[in-house]
Design a protein around this motif. Structure first.
Motif, short mmCIF file in Angstrom:
data_model
loop_
_atom_site.label_atom_id
_atom_site.label_comp_id
_atom_site.label_asym_id
_atom_site.label_seq_id
_atom_site.Cartn_x
_atom_site.Cartn_y
_atom_site.Cartn_z
N ASN A 27 -2.87 -22.43 -0.17
CA ASN A 27 -4.13 -21.76 0.20
C ASN A 27 -3.97 -20.26 0.01
OD1 ASN A 27 -5.79 -23.98 1.09
ND2 ASN A 27 -4.42 -24.15 2.84
N ARG A 28 -5.04 -19.59 -0.37
CA ARG A 28 -5.05 -18.15 -0.57
C ARG A 28 -5.67 -17.49 0.65
NH1 ARG A 28 -2.04 -14.91 -3.53
NH2 ARG A 28 -3.15 -13.12 -4.28
N TYR A 29 -5.00 -16.46 1.20
CA TYR A 29 -5.44 -15.78 2.40
C TYR A 29 -5.50 -14.27 2.20
CZ TYR A 29 -4.28 -20.12 4.86
OH TYR A 29 -4.23 -21.42 5.28
N LEU A 30 -6.27 -13.63 3.06
CA LEU A 30 -6.29 -12.17 3.19
C LEU A 30 -5.80 -11.87 4.59
CD1 LEU A 30 -7.09 -9.31 2.23
CD2 LEU A 30 -9.36 -9.76 3.17
N SER A 45 -9.41 -19.19 -0.31
CA SER A 45 -9.59 -20.39 -1.13
C SER A 45 -10.42 -21.43 -0.38
CB SER A 45 -8.24 -20.98 -1.54
OG SER A 45 -7.47 -21.30 -0.40
N ASP A 46 -10.98 -22.37 -1.14
CA ASP A 46 -11.84 -23.38 -0.53
C ASP A 46 -11.53 -24.74 -1.13
OD1 ASP A 46 -13.84 -24.53 0.98
OD2 ASP A 46 -15.40 -24.06 -0.48
N TYR A 47 -10.83 -25.56 -0.37
CA TYR A 47 -10.51 -26.92 -0.80
C TYR A 47 -11.10 -27.89 0.22
CZ TYR A 47 -7.08 -24.49 -3.65
OH TYR A 47 -6.48 -23.65 -4.54
N GLU A 48 -12.06 -28.66 -0.20
CA GLU A 48 -12.76 -29.57 0.71
C GLU A 48 -11.84 -30.61 1.32
OE1 GLU A 48 -16.22 -31.19 -1.07
OE2 GLU A 48 -16.98 -29.23 -1.68
N LYS A 49 -10.82 -31.04 0.58
CA LYS A 49 -9.91 -32.07 1.08
C LYS A 49 -8.81 -31.51 1.98
CE LYS A 49 -10.69 -35.34 -2.59
NZ LYS A 49 -10.07 -36.23 -3.57
#
Length: 77
Positions: A27-30, A45-49
Protein backbone atom coordinates in the motif's frame (compact mmCIF):
# COMPACT_ATOMS: atom_id res chain seq x y z
CA UNK A 1 22.18 9.29 -2.10
CA UNK A 2 25.28 8.92 0.02
CA UNK A 3 25.45 5.97 2.41
CA UNK A 4 22.54 4.14 3.92
CA UNK A 5 19.25 5.94 4.52
CA UNK A 6 18.77 5.80 8.30
CA UNK A 7 15.80 6.22 10.58
CA UNK A 8 17.52 9.20 12.21
CA UNK A 9 17.64 11.00 8.87
CA UNK A 10 14.02 10.05 8.11
CA UNK A 11 12.94 11.29 11.54
CA UNK A 12 14.87 14.56 11.14
CA UNK A 13 13.27 15.24 7.77
CA UNK A 14 9.79 14.68 9.22
CA UNK A 15 10.71 17.04 12.10
CA UNK A 16 11.70 19.67 9.50
CA UNK A 17 8.27 19.61 7.88
CA UNK A 18 8.77 17.18 5.02
CA UNK A 19 5.94 14.87 4.06
CA UNK A 20 6.98 11.40 2.98
CA UNK A 21 5.39 8.99 0.52
CA UNK A 22 6.27 5.34 1.03
CA UNK A 23 5.09 1.84 0.24
CA UNK A 24 4.38 -0.51 3.13
CA UNK A 25 2.89 -3.98 2.62
CA UNK A 26 1.90 -3.16 -0.99
CA UNK A 27 0.00 0.00 0.00
CA UNK A 28 1.16 3.56 -0.73
CA UNK A 29 0.97 6.07 2.14
CA UNK A 30 1.69 9.71 2.90
CA UNK A 31 3.19 10.40 6.33
CA UNK A 32 3.73 13.71 8.11
CA UNK A 33 4.36 14.90 11.64
CA UNK A 34 1.31 16.34 13.37
CA UNK A 35 2.78 17.13 16.82
CA UNK A 36 5.33 15.77 19.28
CA UNK A 37 5.28 11.93 19.06
CA UNK A 38 2.26 12.09 16.74
CA UNK A 39 2.18 11.40 13.00
CA UNK A 40 -0.65 11.24 10.48
CA UNK A 41 -0.65 8.41 7.94
CA UNK A 42 -2.90 8.76 4.89
CA UNK A 43 -3.61 5.87 2.53
CA UNK A 44 -2.93 6.93 -1.07
CA UNK A 45 -3.46 3.63 -2.90
CA UNK A 46 -6.89 2.08 -3.29
CA UNK A 47 -7.34 -1.69 -3.40
CA UNK A 48 -10.90 -2.86 -2.91
CA UNK A 49 -9.83 -6.36 -1.85
CA UNK A 50 -7.50 -5.01 0.84
CA UNK A 51 -9.46 -2.32 2.70
CA UNK A 52 -7.37 -0.18 5.02
CA UNK A 53 -8.25 2.90 7.09
CA UNK A 54 -7.93 6.04 4.95
CA UNK A 55 -6.29 8.11 7.66
CA UNK A 56 -4.87 7.20 11.07
CA UNK A 57 -2.72 8.81 13.73
CA UNK A 58 0.33 6.80 14.77
CA UNK A 59 3.08 7.23 17.35
CA UNK A 60 6.81 7.73 16.91
CA UNK A 61 7.37 4.17 18.15
CA UNK A 62 5.13 2.76 15.39
CA UNK A 63 6.94 4.80 12.70
CA UNK A 64 10.25 3.44 13.99
CA UNK A 65 8.91 -0.14 13.88
CA UNK A 66 7.66 0.26 10.30
CA UNK A 67 10.74 2.04 8.93
CA UNK A 68 12.82 -1.08 8.07
CA UNK A 69 9.94 -2.34 5.91
CA UNK A 70 9.17 0.92 4.08
CA UNK A 71 9.99 0.92 0.38
CA UNK A 72 10.16 3.59 -2.33
CA UNK A 73 10.41 6.52 0.09
CA UNK A 74 9.82 9.87 -1.63
CA UNK A 75 9.66 13.44 -0.34
CA UNK A 76 6.77 15.82 -0.70
CA UNK A 77 7.73 19.42 0.10
Amino acid sequence: MEGEYTFERFENELDNGYQMYYTYVRNRYLLFKTSENCYTQILVSDYEKNPQPRQIVITHKRVEEMFPFMEDIEYKI
